[in-house]
Design an enzyme around this catalytic site. Structure first.
Site, short mmCIF file in Angstrom:
data_model
loop_
_atom_site.label_atom_id
_atom_site.label_comp_id
_atom_site.label_asym_id
_atom_site.label_seq_id
_atom_site.Cartn_x
_atom_site.Cartn_y
_atom_site.Cartn_z
N VAL A 174 0.81 -1.22 0.00
CA VAL A 174 0.00 0.00 0.00
C VAL A 174 0.84 1.27 0.00
CG1 VAL A 174 -1.97 -1.12 1.10
CG2 VAL A 174 -0.24 0.04 2.53
N SER B 183 0.44 -3.00 8.56
CA SER B 183 1.59 -2.45 9.29
C SER B 183 2.26 -3.56 10.07
CB SER B 183 1.16 -1.36 10.27
OG SER B 183 2.26 -0.92 11.05
N ALA C 180 -6.34 1.46 11.79
CA ALA C 180 -5.92 0.75 13.00
C ALA C 180 -4.79 1.53 13.65
CB ALA C 180 -5.45 -0.66 12.64
N TYR D 67 7.46 2.93 15.06
CA TYR D 67 6.08 2.42 15.11
C TYR D 67 5.14 3.44 15.75
CZ TYR D 67 2.17 -0.76 16.05
OH TYR D 67 0.93 -1.35 16.11
#
Length: 328
Positions: free
Chosen positions: A58, A76, A115, A146
């Site tokens: 993506v 992710s 998310a 992250y």
């Protein structure tokens, strides 16, 4: 038939979401580049009339010729081992991937749910964590790739919501567990389960006083489903508010698995949060949601899944697709 695109479809949580929406009668388009996902998680869906799979990253331009009603962005890396090995890809999927998908949602006039994670709170100075808490995050620490990817993801999503009027939803996911988790990915439950099944001592980082709150995957999926169909655009915590120390949890695993391993202690990783407990009062109020499955029941189901894995899977230490993405 409503159409929904789910990114990260071959991952742990993404695959369970595919199941839910297929069963609800949606036409599901699953998308994954299989860096950390595994095609076997959705093999049972391949061939169904209302499911299709697209292998795609993506962070590259996304084109879909049909109409879309909803987009769930779950692509992710989500575990410390994953995002520490592929930090740049982690940042790219949170930034470029989210931007590409928001553009697609705008073009298709689709509602998009992202998310996010409890990691936006960092090592919290507020306990339990409410949605209004801004967090305590080290932007340049190893976990920052992250944490900041997710914080940016929330920011750009709200910008599209406010500036373009796009229908968006944000779920802040707390520790979730269940079948299809990948062993040896650095998260506490598969780590403990794998060590117990291999006859190894259980490794606790720090002194074990840090806390976590574990939510079974079926409860998590129900909360996400309700949020997508709600009218609420601000972030909402979805997780189980029952808190336990890691040392106590290690003893639970030893009891559950019937093993007699010791618990050994190692240094705490940099910026590892000491407390993690969601305040879910907003989810109760807005979504009429709270977890139904207790940890004892959920852990039994999860252990049965791990017991069914092959010896090769039990001893596999690195994901098969990491090496091809390390330098990107």
């Amino acid at each position: 038939m409503k159409k929904i695109l789910i990114t990260g479809a071959a991952g742990f949580l993404g695959s369970h979401l595919c199941d839910r929406f297929v069963n609800e009668g949606y036409h599901v388009i699953g998308m994954d580049n299989l860096i950390t996902g595994d095609k076997k998680n959705i093999d049972h869906l391949i061939g169904l009339d209302n499911f299709e799979f697209i292998a795609h990253d993506v962070t590259n331009y996304i084109e879909y010729k049909g109409n879309l009603d909803y987009i769930l962005h779950f692509a992710s890396p989500a575990s410390p081992i994953d995002y520490l090995k592929i930090p740049i890809q982690t940042l790219k999927v949170g930034a470029l991937g989210t931007h590409n998908l928001l553009g697609l949602a705008k073009a298709k006039n689709a509602r998009m749910l992202i998310a996010s994670t409890s990691e936006v709170y960092g090592d919290p100075l507020v306990h339990p964590q409410k949605e209004a808490y801004y967090g305590n995050v080290n932007t340049i620490g190893p976990r920052g790739v992250y944490d900041e990817a997710k914080r940016f993801q929330e920011s750009i999503t709200m910008a599209y919501h406010r500036f373009h009027g796009l229908e968006t939803r944000i779920v802040r996911i707390f520790n979730t567990y269940g079948p299809r988790m990948r062993l040896n990915d650095g998260r506490v439950i598969p780590a403990f389960m794998g060590q117990a099944l291999r006859g190894e001592d259980l490794t606790v980082f720090g002194d074990g006083s840090q806390t976590r709150s574990f939510c079974y995957v079926d409860d998590q999926v129900e909360g996400i489903y309700r949020l997508l169909l709600s009218d609420y655009a601000e972030p909402i915590n979805i997780g189980n508010s029952h808190e336990i120390t890691i040392s106590e949890f290690a003893e639970e695993i030893i009891k559950l698995t019937g093993t007699n391993q010791k618990v050994i202690y190692k240094d705490l990783p940099v910026d590892d949060p000491m407390q993690r407990q969601p305040d879910i009062s907003l989810a109760k109020k807005v979504l009429d949601w709270e977890p139904k499955i207790g940890r004892e029941e959920g852990m039994k189901k999860t252990f049965e899944y791990f017991k069914g894995l092959s010896q090769e899977e039990l001893h596999k230490s690195e994901h098969k697709n990491f090496k091809s993405h390390i330098k990107k």
